[in-house]
Scaffold this motif. Structure first.
Motif, PDB file in Angstrom:
ATOM      1  N   VAL A 117      25.619 -33.065  10.874  1.00  0.00           N
ATOM      2  CA  VAL A 117      25.016 -33.131  12.309  1.00  0.00           C
ATOM      3  C   VAL A 117      24.436 -31.762  12.449  1.00  0.00           C
ATOM      4  N   GLY A 118      25.188 -30.692  12.071  1.00  0.00           N
ATOM      5  CA  GLY A 118      25.020 -29.493  12.329  1.00  0.00           C
ATOM      6  C   GLY A 118      23.544 -29.167  11.914  1.00  0.00           C
ATOM      7  N   ALA A 119      22.960 -29.806  10.831  1.00  0.00           N
ATOM      8  CA  ALA A 119      21.745 -29.263  10.312  1.00  0.00           C
ATOM      9  C   ALA A 119      20.559 -29.984  11.362  1.00  0.00           C
ATOM     10  N   LEU A 120      20.611 -31.100  11.881  1.00  0.00           N
ATOM     11  CA  LEU A 120      19.952 -31.452  12.903  1.00  0.00           C
ATOM     12  C   LEU A 120      19.923 -30.672  14.162  1.00  0.00           C
ATOM     13  N   GLU A 121      21.353 -30.371  14.586  1.00  0.00           N
ATOM     14  CA  GLU A 121      21.505 -29.533  15.911  1.00  0.00           C
ATOM     15  C   GLU A 121      20.774 -28.413  15.791  1.00  0.00           C
ATOM     16  N   ARG A 122      21.006 -27.614  14.595  1.00  0.00           N
ATOM     17  CA  ARG A 122      20.380 -26.352  14.479  1.00  0.00           C
ATOM     18  C   ARG A 122      18.700 -26.333  14.587  1.00  0.00           C
ATOM     19  N   ALA A 123      18.393 -27.477  13.927  1.00  0.00           N
ATOM     20  CA  ALA A 123      16.847 -27.550  13.917  1.00  0.00           C
ATOM     21  C   ALA A 123      16.621 -27.800  15.408  1.00  0.00           C
ATOM     22  N   VAL A 124      17.159 -28.657  16.261  1.00  0.00           N
ATOM     23  CA  VAL A 124      16.816 -29.104  17.878  1.00  0.00           C
ATOM     24  C   VAL A 124      16.992 -27.702  18.215  1.00  0.00           C
ATOM     25  N   ALA A 125      18.031 -26.699  18.370  1.00  0.00           N
ATOM     26  CA  ALA A 125      18.158 -25.639  19.002  1.00  0.00           C
ATOM     27  C   ALA A 125      17.283 -24.550  18.815  1.00  0.00           C
ATOM     28  N   ALA A 126      16.695 -24.472  17.501  1.00  0.00           N
ATOM     29  CA  ALA A 126      15.983 -23.457  17.190  1.00  0.00           C
ATOM     30  C   ALA A 126      14.535 -23.908  17.716  1.00  0.00           C
ATOM     31  N   ALA A 127      14.244 -24.966  17.843  1.00  0.00           N
ATOM     32  CA  ALA A 127      13.105 -25.584  18.352  1.00  0.00           C
ATOM     33  C   ALA A 127      12.852 -25.374  20.008  1.00  0.00           C
ATOM     34  N   GLN A 128      14.041 -25.504  20.537  1.00  0.00           N
ATOM     35  CA  GLN A 128      14.139 -25.237  22.115  1.00  0.00           C
ATOM     36  C   GLN A 128      14.035 -23.778  22.329  1.00  0.00           C
ATOM     37  N   GLN A 129      14.523 -22.755  21.097  1.00  0.00           N
ATOM     38  CA  GLN A 129      14.319 -21.488  21.591  1.00  0.00           C
ATOM     39  C   GLN A 129      12.716 -21.087  21.410  1.00  0.00           C
ATOM     40  N   ARG A 130      12.127 -21.879  20.693  1.00  0.00           N
ATOM     41  CA  ARG A 130      10.542 -21.402  20.313  1.00  0.00           C
ATOM     42  C   ARG A 130       9.885 -21.988  21.177  1.00  0.00           C
ATOM     43  N   GLY A 131      10.373 -22.874  22.180  1.00  0.00           N
ATOM     44  CA  GLY A 131       9.617 -23.744  23.506  1.00  0.00           C
ATOM     45  C   GLY A 131       8.993 -24.954  22.858  1.00  0.00           C
ATOM     46  N   GLU A 132       9.146 -25.635  21.787  1.00  0.00           N
ATOM     47  CA  GLU A 132       8.529 -26.664  21.138  1.00  0.00           C
ATOM     48  C   GLU A 132       9.000 -27.779  21.811  1.00  0.00           C
ATOM     49  N   ILE A 133      10.338 -27.986  22.180  1.00  0.00           N
ATOM     50  CA  ILE A 133      10.857 -29.191  23.050  1.00  0.00           C
ATOM     51  C   ILE A 133      11.611 -28.825  24.191  1.00  0.00           C
ATOM     52  N   VAL A 134      11.938 -29.720  24.939  1.00  0.00           N
ATOM     53  CA  VAL A 134      12.559 -29.755  26.375  1.00  0.00           C
ATOM     54  C   VAL A 134      13.888 -28.929  26.088  1.00  0.00           C
ATOM     55  N   GLU A 135      14.248 -28.262  27.051  1.00  0.00           N
ATOM     56  CA  GLU A 135      15.537 -27.804  27.456  1.00  0.00           C
ATOM     57  C   GLU A 135      16.406 -28.801  27.542  1.00  0.00           C
ATOM     58  N   GLY A 136      17.802 -28.401  27.227  1.00  0.00           N
ATOM     59  CA  GLY A 136      18.806 -29.391  27.551  1.00  0.00           C
ATOM     60  C   GLY A 136      19.772 -29.059  26.539  1.00  0.00           C
ATOM     61  N   ASP A 137      20.927 -30.016  26.602  1.00  0.00           N
ATOM     62  CA  ASP A 137      22.075 -29.878  25.735  1.00  0.00           C
ATOM     63  C   ASP A 137      21.495 -30.271  24.197  1.00  0.00           C
ATOM     64  N   PRO A 138      21.523 -29.316  23.328  1.00  0.00           N
ATOM     65  CA  PRO A 138      21.274 -29.758  21.884  1.00  0.00           C
ATOM     66  C   PRO A 138      21.978 -30.844  21.305  1.00  0.00           C
ATOM     67  N   GLU A 139      22.940 -30.756  21.525  1.00  0.00           N
ATOM     68  CA  GLU A 139      24.140 -31.855  20.945  1.00  0.00           C
ATOM     69  C   GLU A 139      23.418 -33.314  21.336  1.00  0.00           C
ATOM     70  N   HIS A 140      23.072 -33.143  22.753  1.00  0.00           N
ATOM     71  CA  HIS A 140      22.634 -34.595  23.469  1.00  0.00           C
ATOM     72  C   HIS A 140      21.264 -35.075  22.526  1.00  0.00           C
ATOM     73  N   LEU A 141      20.455 -34.044  22.430  1.00  0.00           N
ATOM     74  CA  LEU A 141      19.045 -34.315  21.924  1.00  0.00           C
ATOM     75  C   LEU A 141      19.452 -34.712  20.366  1.00  0.00           C
ATOM     76  N   THR A 142      20.330 -34.112  19.812  1.00  0.00           N
ATOM     77  CA  THR A 142      20.521 -34.421  18.538  1.00  0.00           C
ATOM     78  C   THR A 142      21.050 -35.856  18.468  1.00  0.00           C
ATOM     79  N   LEU A 143      21.975 -36.476  19.219  1.00  0.00           N
ATOM     80  CA  LEU A 143      22.282 -37.617  19.167  1.00  0.00           C
ATOM     81  C   LEU A 143      21.239 -38.550  19.319  1.00  0.00           C
ATOM     82  N   VAL A 144      20.415 -38.293  20.124  1.00  0.00           N
ATOM     83  CA  VAL A 144      19.226 -39.403  20.334  1.00  0.00           C
ATOM     84  C   VAL A 144      18.207 -39.275  19.178  1.00  0.00           C
TER      85      VAL A 144
END
Length: 205
Positions: A138-165
């Motif tokens: 799961v960490g592989a997905l969550e790291r991808a989501v968190a990195a995209a948030q830092q780059r402004g590619e996707i919405v802010e929010g809890d990366p764990e929750h977005l990873t669950l989606v």
């Protein structure tokens, strides 16, 4: 002529530093062949690999311990699959598509093992090791989501929750493929579209 002493029957001494691995490999073969963890028996596995019925007890106190270990094998293998596929330098949509395809292929090829993995992850007696193993996947997905948030590619929010989606959508697609609602080819072919809709939603643009 003096009779020769009778030969002692050949015995198979306990010599395995690899008995644990042999048991896990035999358990996975049985799981693939019979499709359910209910078919697993330490006594039968011992017979299959040619050791005494008591020998597995040196590594697994009971069937539940065997299933925990089998689940950990699965999570390690999945983590290796995702880590090999991951390309952190890609934009998020491409990176997620690559990871999703790797996950889907793993799920289809290891359907019975995947069932054990998800069934065991909440077991209290396996919690610590299982948490670490799940984090690698799961960490592989969550790291991808968190990195995209830092780059402004996707919405802010809890990366764990977005990873669950994201994970829920991917596992749903995998389940359709495993149960035959989609062919493997159709499922693999729909990954890019699924990730696109996860990224941009279904509203008109």
């Amino acid at each position: 002529m003096a009779s020769m002493p009778a030969e002692k029957p050949e015995t198979r001494p306990y010599h395995h530093g690899d008995l644990r691995s042999a048991l896990l490999a035999a358990a996975e073969r049985t799981l693939r062949d019979k499709g359910t963890s209910a078919s697993l028996s330490l006594r039968e596995l011992a017979r299959d690999i040619g050791v005494s019925h008591a020998a597995p007890g040196r590594h697994f106190k009971d069937k539940q311990a065997l299933l925990n270990a089998l689940a950990l094998v699965g999570y390690d293998r999945m983590a290796e699959t995702l880590e090999a596929a991951d390309e952190p330098g890609l934009p998020l949509q491409d990176r997620l598509t690559t990871l999703a395809r790797a996950y889907l292929r793993f799920a289809i090829d290891n359907a019975e093992l995947l069932e054990v993995m998800y069934a065991r992850k909440h077991e209290p007696d396996a919690a610590e090791q299982m948490t670490a193993a799940i984090d690698r996947t799961v960490g592989a997905l969550e790291r991808a989501v968190a990195a995209a948030q830092q780059r402004g590619e996707i919405v802010e929010g809890d990366p764990e929750h977005l990873t669950l989606v994201v994970g829920t959508a991917l596992h749903g697609l995998a389940s359709f493929a495993i149960t035959g609602k989609f062919t493997t080819e159709a499922a693999m072919g729909s990954v890019a579209e699924l990730v696109h809709h996860l990224m941009y939603g279904l509203t008109p643009r």
